[in-house]
Write a protein that holds these residues in place. Structure first.
Motif, short mmCIF file in Angstrom:
data_model
loop_
_atom_site.label_atom_id
_atom_site.label_comp_id
_atom_site.label_asym_id
_atom_site.label_seq_id
_atom_site.Cartn_x
_atom_site.Cartn_y
_atom_site.Cartn_z
N PRO A 72 -39.73 9.12 1.06
CA PRO A 72 -40.23 8.96 2.43
C PRO A 72 -41.65 8.41 2.49
O PRO A 72 -42.02 7.76 3.46
N GLN A 73 -42.44 8.66 1.46
CA GLN A 73 -43.82 8.19 1.48
C GLN A 73 -43.92 6.67 1.40
O GLN A 73 -44.97 6.10 1.63
N ALA A 74 -42.81 6.02 1.06
CA ALA A 74 -42.84 4.56 0.95
C ALA A 74 -42.96 3.91 2.32
O ALA A 74 -43.37 2.76 2.43
N LEU A 75 -42.57 4.66 3.36
CA LEU A 75 -42.68 4.09 4.70
C LEU A 75 -44.15 3.98 5.10
O LEU A 75 -44.93 4.89 4.87
N VAL A 76 -44.49 2.87 5.73
CA VAL A 76 -45.87 2.67 6.17
C VAL A 76 -45.96 3.04 7.64
O VAL A 76 -45.32 2.42 8.48
N SER A 111 -31.34 3.89 1.21
CA SER A 111 -31.27 4.90 0.16
C SER A 111 -32.64 5.08 -0.50
O SER A 111 -33.05 6.22 -0.78
N GLU A 112 -33.34 3.99 -0.73
CA GLU A 112 -34.67 4.06 -1.33
C GLU A 112 -35.62 4.84 -0.45
O GLU A 112 -36.42 5.66 -0.93
N GLN A 113 -35.54 4.60 0.86
CA GLN A 113 -36.46 5.27 1.77
C GLN A 113 -36.17 6.75 1.87
O GLN A 113 -37.09 7.57 1.99
N LEU A 114 -34.90 7.11 1.83
CA LEU A 114 -34.55 8.53 1.90
C LEU A 114 -35.03 9.28 0.66
O LEU A 114 -35.41 10.45 0.74
N SER A 115 -35.02 8.61 -0.47
CA SER A 115 -35.45 9.26 -1.71
C SER A 115 -36.96 9.26 -1.86
O SER A 115 -37.51 10.00 -2.66
#
Length: 625
Positions: free
Chosen positions: A70-74, A64-68
């Protein structure tokens, strides 16, 4: 309903119970949670269900965090990147002919028969002898007795080691590969086979299985917490980050920040002796790491030790790059070194300094010396010391696998704001020692759920710095890939052609015998380019422990050669081994360059009466990320 016989029953009862219990909560099947023999108590079944629910909830929360955001993904950790790498790897592998496939299968069958024979099973059971099981292949990843306690796990890890050997042999036999491609294939093969180790998979690892049964899955919950925390920060953790505070239990040597620019701070350390060497020492650490590797704590600190020897020590603390440094290039770091040298000379009213360059800052110091010689200002540096620094990159080791055009373009794409996130460099260096710096921690902290250790060296290793993108591209292209620094006047830095052959500054060169980042053979090449008096020392251990080895530790050794060896091989053949640290050898050499001393008064004591300083060591820059 009657349970059908579980295929794992006759192989290993414990793993079968674990497998069924682990998946029971997810499948909502209470029957499976009872295990093979129905012996699981209601309390245990309830606990397993809670474990499954916790794991599922944590993962859903992360998704859920990643969907909200997307820039958090490395991007560096995008699985597609590594799948592409694996596909390319397989395409380069030679296809085994029918005869080779048959031979491989026959050899594998013989291995299985030999292993099973150790346990009194199979056609070779009669050959079994009493006593401890002796398996044909050994590896420290499988050192725990549990890997030999049951034939299933023995077969699993012995088959893995056998296949890893044969795949490595295929690389050596691959046709139509130039030396660089073959080395890249070796590196990729090693990375993939390390990742494929059965030790990294919970259902194949008996140590993890036993821990999970003992804790009823609580280790998996704790491991999931560790893994998701690392995924959120985009970096693998090696240690407890909360165990260390700058200025309190790391980077603790007293001193003051006496000079500051947008690129670096200059720290001067407080003297501990009444008299000090007249010529001060300035240390240029690499800006790909924090400077406090040389000031971890009082027992390990090279800085404190040098201060206690009567040396006035200055340390450069580089700023971690941000968007404001998008136009910083190598010229800026060379100018920064010259600026720091001039500032120390002016501050203490001395003609020259001793200088140390570590790793990439040593490479830069070599260019700085060449520029000073070209400008007839070489007297500003009385002597130069190089810690594991390269100037000739022909033999630069495994890092050469990251500098072809395709990878340079990929790295450039990771720097949209003008700087490269330090986590990418950390991941690259971890890959060079995948078993030690990646998979060991995956097993211990993710699968076994162990607490992180409070280890200062590992804390420093994870305290990453960002790099200016233009400098990084320039460094990888001009030095690593094209090796232009050793070509006379091939590079121009700060409007001055660079010719290392002009350098005649007295020089001390330290290399690490087991260094995988700056291999000793590569570091040796500096002796072939400088023209002045030079002392080469080969230290035991590698890129970090080979440097940070205080005399009080009594660890490792170093080698010297009083002759005139023409290669590292000749150096080794005629070398004399000395026990312990090379630091005393270096300080004796430094005193030979300049034995004059002066009272430790005035500005030799930073922050004293009338001395305007900026702040206490270790300063602000080392704390920015």
């Amino acid at each position: 309903m009657t349970d059908t016989p579980d295929p794992f029953t006759n192989m290993y009862e414990g793993p079968a119970k674990l497998m069924r219990a682990m998946f029971a909560p997810m499948m909502g099947t209470m029957d499976a949670a009872k295990g093979i023999d129905g012996a699981v108590s209601p309390e245990d079944a309830k606990h397993w269900a809670e474990v499954g629910a916790k794991l599922q909830a944590m993962w859903l929360q992360y998704q859920s965090e990643q969907l909200s955001n997307p820039q958090a993904l490395v991007p560096y950790f995008d699985p597609a990147r590594w799948m592409a790498l694996a596909t390319d790897w397989y395409q380069k592998m030679p296809l085994a002919q029918a005869e080779q496939q048959k031979a491989l299968m026959e050899e594998g069958m013989r291995l299985w028969e030999d292993v099973l024979g150790q346990y009194g099973l199979g056609p070779k059971a009669s050959e079994k002898h009493g006593g401890e099981v002796e398996l044909p292949r050994k590896d420290r990843r499988f050192a725990d007795e549990k890997w030999r306690a049951h034939p299933a796990y023995a077969l699993i890890h012995q088959t893995y080691l056998f296949l890893a050997e044969r795949v490595a042999e295929m690389v050596e036999k691959a046709d139509n590969l130039n030396p660089q491609q073959r080395e890249q294939l070796r590196f990729t093969t090693k990375a993939i086979t390390e990742a494929a180790s059965p030790a990294n998979f919970p259902l194949l690892n008996p140590v993890v299985m036993e821990r999970t049964l003992e804790t009823r899955g609580d280790n998996l919950v704790k491991g999931m917490e560790h893994m998701l925390a690392d995924m959120r920060r985009g970096q693998l953790s090696h240690t407890d980050a909360n165990a260390f505070t700058l200025g309190e239990n790391i980077a603790t040597t007293p001193g003051k920040v006496v000079h500051e620019t947008p690129l670096y701070q200059l720290i001067q350390y407080s003297p501990t002796t009444d008299k000090v060497m007249e010529t001060p020492l300035i240390i240029f650490p690499p800006w790909i790491n924090r400077f406090y590797i040389l000031d971890l704590n009082a027992k390990k600190s090279f800085v404190k030790w040098a201060v206690d020897q009567g040396v006035t020590v200055f340390m450069v603390s580089w700023k971690s790059a941000d968007a404001s440094m998008k136009d910083v290039i190598w010229d800026d770091y060379v100018r920064a070194q010259i600026d720091a040298i001039d500032h120390v000379r002016e501050r203490l009213d001395v003609a020259s300094v001793h200088a140390i360059g570590y790793c990439v800052a040593g490479t830069t110091l070599a260019a700085t010396l060449a520029i000073l010689h070209r400008r007839e200002q070489e007297d500003k540096v009385r002597s130069a010391t190089f810690f594991t620094a390269q100037v000739d990159f022909e033999k630069a080791g495994e890092l050469l696998n990251f500098i072809d055009d395709q990878q340079l373009a990929a790295i450039k794409g990771l720097s949209p704001d003008g700087y490269l996130d330090g986590r990418y460099m950390a991941a690259t260096f971890n890959l060079l020692r995948g078993t030690d710096l990646i998979w060991n921690y995956v097993v211990n902290n993710y699968l076994l759920g162990e607490d992180y250790p409070a280890f200062d060296l590992l804390h420093w290793n994870g305290d990453v710095t960002n790099l200016p993108a233009k400098w990084h591209q320039q460094y990888l292209r001009d030095l690593y890939r094209d090796n232009r620094l050793v070509e006379g006047d091939a590079l121009t830095v700060d409007n001055t052609p660079v010719d290392l052959g002009r350098v005649n500054t007295p020089t001390y060169v330290q290399a690490g015998k087991e260094d995988h980042i700056a291999p000793a053979e590569s570091v040796w090449r500096i002796t072939e380019h400088f023209g002045g008096p030079l002392r080469f020392v080969l230290a035991g251990s590698g890129h970090i422990a080979g440097v940070v080895n205080p005399p009080s530790s009594g660890k490792y050794q170093y080698w010297t050669n009083a002759g005139s060896p023409r290669s590292l091989a000749e150096f080794r053949e005629g070398a004399e081994e000395h026990p312990g640290s090379w630091w005393p050898d270096w300080i004796d050499w430094l005193r030979e360059q300049d034995g004059e001393t002066v009272p430790a008064t005035g500005k030799r004591k930073p922050g004293g009466k009338g001395d305007k300083v900026i702040e206490n060591a270790p300063g602000r820059y080392v704390a920015t990320r």
